[in-house]
Design an enzyme around this catalytic site. Structure first.
Site, PDB file in Angstrom:
ATOM      1  N   GLY A 186      -4.386  -8.790  10.567  1.00 40.43           N
ATOM      2  CA  GLY A 186      -3.011  -9.203  10.844  1.00 40.43           C
ATOM      3  C   GLY A 186      -2.844  -9.425  12.336  1.00 40.43           C
ATOM      4  O   GLY A 186      -3.411 -10.358  12.906  1.00 40.43           O
ATOM      5  N   ILE A 216       0.823  -1.220   0.000  1.00 43.05           N
ATOM      6  CA  ILE A 216       0.000   0.000   0.000  1.00 43.05           C
ATOM      7  C   ILE A 216       0.861   1.276   0.000  1.00 43.05           C
ATOM      8  O   ILE A 216       0.410   2.319  -0.478  1.00 43.05           O
ATOM      9  CB  ILE A 216      -1.004  -0.020   1.177  1.00 43.05           C
ATOM     10  CG1 ILE A 216      -2.170   0.948   0.909  1.00 43.05           C
ATOM     11  CG2 ILE A 216      -0.323   0.302   2.499  1.00 43.05           C
ATOM     12  CD1 ILE A 216      -3.350   0.760   1.838  1.00 43.05           C
ATOM     13  N   ASN A 218      -2.966   1.729  15.753  1.00 34.89           N
ATOM     14  CA  ASN A 218      -3.457   1.358  17.099  1.00 34.89           C
ATOM     15  C   ASN A 218      -3.873   2.631  17.821  1.00 34.89           C
ATOM     16  O   ASN A 218      -3.703   3.728  17.290  1.00 34.89           O
ATOM     17  CB  ASN A 218      -2.385   0.580  17.879  1.00 34.89           C
ATOM     18  CG  ASN A 218      -1.110   1.381  18.029  1.00 34.89           C
ATOM     19  OD1 ASN A 218      -1.117   2.495  18.560  1.00 34.89           O
ATOM     20  ND2 ASN A 218      -0.004   0.839  17.543  1.00 34.89           N
ATOM     21  N   ASP A 277       1.248  -0.508   9.509  1.00 36.09           N
ATOM     22  CA  ASP A 277       1.520   0.737  10.248  1.00 36.09           C
ATOM     23  C   ASP A 277       3.024   1.049  10.198  1.00 36.09           C
ATOM     24  O   ASP A 277       3.434   2.180   9.843  1.00 36.09           O
ATOM     25  CB  ASP A 277       1.049   0.533  11.700  1.00 36.09           C
ATOM     26  CG  ASP A 277       0.967   1.804  12.505  1.00 36.09           C
ATOM     27  OD1 ASP A 277       1.188   2.888  11.937  1.00 36.09           O
ATOM     28  OD2 ASP A 277       0.679   1.711  13.722  1.00 36.09           O
ATOM     29  N   SER A 321      -7.348  -4.951  10.604  1.00 33.95           N
ATOM     30  CA  SER A 321      -7.553  -5.897  11.730  1.00 33.95           C
ATOM     31  C   SER A 321      -7.229  -7.363  11.442  1.00 33.95           C
ATOM     32  O   SER A 321      -7.331  -8.188  12.352  1.00 33.95           O
ATOM     33  CB  SER A 321      -8.994  -5.843  12.276  1.00 33.95           C
ATOM     34  OG  SER A 321      -9.181  -4.739  13.107  1.00 33.95           O
ATOM     35  N   TYR A 363      -4.197  -8.063  14.762  1.00 37.29           N
ATOM     36  CA  TYR A 363      -5.457  -8.021  15.526  1.00 37.29           C
ATOM     37  C   TYR A 363      -6.348  -9.242  15.293  1.00 37.29           C
ATOM     38  O   TYR A 363      -7.439  -9.345  15.876  1.00 37.29           O
ATOM     39  CB  TYR A 363      -6.202  -6.712  15.254  1.00 37.29           C
ATOM     40  CG  TYR A 363      -5.600  -5.507  15.980  1.00 37.29           C
ATOM     41  CD1 TYR A 363      -4.513  -5.645  16.837  1.00 37.29           C
ATOM     42  CD2 TYR A 363      -6.143  -4.233  15.814  1.00 37.29           C
ATOM     43  CE1 TYR A 363      -3.977  -4.554  17.505  1.00 37.29           C
ATOM     44  CE2 TYR A 363      -5.608  -3.136  16.480  1.00 37.29           C
ATOM     45  CZ  TYR A 363      -4.532  -3.295  17.326  1.00 37.29           C
ATOM     46  OH  TYR A 363      -4.020  -2.201  17.982  1.00 37.29           O
TER      47      TYR A 363
HETATM   48  N1  AR6 Z   1       0.731  -3.070   2.328  1.00 28.98           N
HETATM   49  C1  AR6 Z   1      -0.482  -3.630   2.407  1.00 28.98           C
HETATM   50  N2  AR6 Z   1      -0.860  -4.474   3.386  1.00 28.98           N
HETATM   51  C2  AR6 Z   1       0.067  -4.781   4.323  1.00 28.98           C
HETATM   52  C3  AR6 Z   1       1.373  -4.238   4.322  1.00 28.98           C
HETATM   53  C4  AR6 Z   1       1.702  -3.336   3.261  1.00 28.98           C
HETATM   54  N3  AR6 Z   1       2.882  -2.760   3.170  1.00 28.98           N
HETATM   55  N4  AR6 Z   1       2.049  -4.747   5.391  1.00 28.98           N
HETATM   56  C5  AR6 Z   1       1.215  -5.592   6.032  1.00 28.98           C
HETATM   57  N5  AR6 Z   1       0.018  -5.622   5.397  1.00 28.98           N
HETATM   58  P1  AR6 Z   1      -1.607  -5.486  10.482  1.00 28.98           P
HETATM   59  P2  AR6 Z   1      -3.987  -5.035  12.185  1.00 28.98           P
HETATM   60  C6  AR6 Z   1      -1.213  -6.391   5.704  1.00 28.98           C
HETATM   61  O1  AR6 Z   1      -1.044  -6.438  11.469  1.00 28.98           O
HETATM   62  O2  AR6 Z   1      -4.339  -6.477  12.160  1.00 28.98           O
HETATM   63  C7  AR6 Z   1       0.274  -2.755  14.069  1.00 28.98           C
HETATM   64  O3  AR6 Z   1       1.380  -3.035  14.887  1.00 28.98           O
HETATM   65  C8  AR6 Z   1      -1.093  -7.587   6.600  1.00 28.98           C
HETATM   66  O4  AR6 Z   1      -0.558  -8.710   5.884  1.00 28.98           O
HETATM   67  O5  AR6 Z   1      -0.707  -4.505   9.843  1.00 28.98           O
HETATM   68  O6  AR6 Z   1      -5.073  -4.028  11.990  1.00 28.98           O
HETATM   69  C9  AR6 Z   1      -0.519  -1.545  14.555  1.00 28.98           C
HETATM   70  O7  AR6 Z   1       0.292  -0.567  15.166  1.00 28.98           O
HETATM   71  C10 AR6 Z   1      -2.559  -7.813   6.969  1.00 28.98           C
HETATM   72  O8  AR6 Z   1      -3.237  -8.478   5.902  1.00 28.98           O
HETATM   73  O9  AR6 Z   1      -2.827  -4.629  11.118  1.00 28.98           O
HETATM   74  C11 AR6 Z   1      -1.482  -2.179  15.528  1.00 28.98           C
HETATM   75  O10 AR6 Z   1      -0.905  -2.339  16.808  1.00 28.98           O
HETATM   76  C12 AR6 Z   1      -3.097  -6.384   7.066  1.00 28.98           C
HETATM   77  O11 AR6 Z   1      -2.113  -5.556   6.405  1.00 28.98           O
HETATM   78  C13 AR6 Z   1      -1.779  -3.522  14.922  1.00 28.98           C
HETATM   79  O12 AR6 Z   1      -0.626  -3.849  14.136  1.00 28.98           O
HETATM   80  C14 AR6 Z   1      -3.309  -5.866   8.472  1.00 28.98           C
HETATM   81  O13 AR6 Z   1      -2.316  -6.379   9.352  1.00 28.98           O
HETATM   82  C15 AR6 Z   1      -2.972  -3.497  14.006  1.00 28.98           C
HETATM   83  O14 AR6 Z   1      -3.281  -4.792  13.586  1.00 28.98           O
END
Ligand code: AR6
Length: 173
Positions: free
Chosen positions: A119, A11, A24, A34, A117, A121
């Protein structure tokens, strides 16, 4: 009416008016998407985030995009999955709705979402995909200002889940 596109990729590389961050409550950075967004945007993003005083789950706040190709970042906080009886589905729907509302208020025409959420979460991706596709479709039906919404999936399984949810919603109409 605005169109929805499901793509697979990073992204931080997408050229749109705004990308959405799955943040978060502190809005001070983290892992996953993030972390990737903060790394790509540079330290000025964290400086602006420090002034925002955090963000409640289901809500959204906007900053500039700094070194990102996107002009803005919309930070939203998805729910942590706790089994499904803690309002998780409604809170996830609010993330999409409030992010799109904030985008529309800021004149944003093209926006990209990660899979919020699903990943760290641990929200089950098939359920999350249905909620996301439904909220985005509903918003586009009622709002003319947003032209393109990209769902940017990071891996094959996530892409498949969103493609299936998208198909299901469009078959119902
Ligand atoms: N581009 C697109 N999607 C991505 C990328 C990227 N560069 N990197 C990871 N994803 P997560 P959450 C995907 O864990 O579950 C953080 O530490 C990933 O594979 O990023 O909402 C925050 O600070 C998954 O499919 O977010 C919070 O503490 C999706 O993005 C917490 O994680 C979401 O995974 C939020 O958890």
């Amino acid at each position: 009416m605005g169109q929805v596109y499901i793509i697979q990729g990073d992204i931080t590389k997408v050229e749109v008016d705004a990308i959405v961050n799955a943040a978060n409550n502190t809005l001070l950075g983290g892992g996953g998407v993030d972390g990737a967004i903060h790394r790509a945007a540079g330290p000025e993003l964290l400086e602006e985030c420090r002034k925002l005083n955090g963000c409640e789950t289901g809500q959204a706040k906007i900053t500039k995009g700094y070194k990102l190709p996107a002009k803005y970042v919309i930070h939203t906080v998805g729910p942590i999955w706790r089994g499904g009886h803690k309002n998780e589905e409604q809170l996830l729907a609010s993330c999409y709705r409030n992010s799109l509302q904030l985008a529309a208020e800021n004149g944003i025409k093209t926006i990209a979402f990660p899979s919020i959420s699903t990943g760290a979460y641990r929200f089950p991706v098939n359920r999350a995909a249905k909620i996301a596709m439904l909220e985005i479709s509903k918003f586009l039906e009622d709002n003319d200002s947003i032209e393109k919404v990209y769902m940017v999936c990071f891996d094959e399984g996530t892409t498949q889940a969103y493609n299936e949810a998208f198909k299901e919603i469009n078959e119902k109409e």
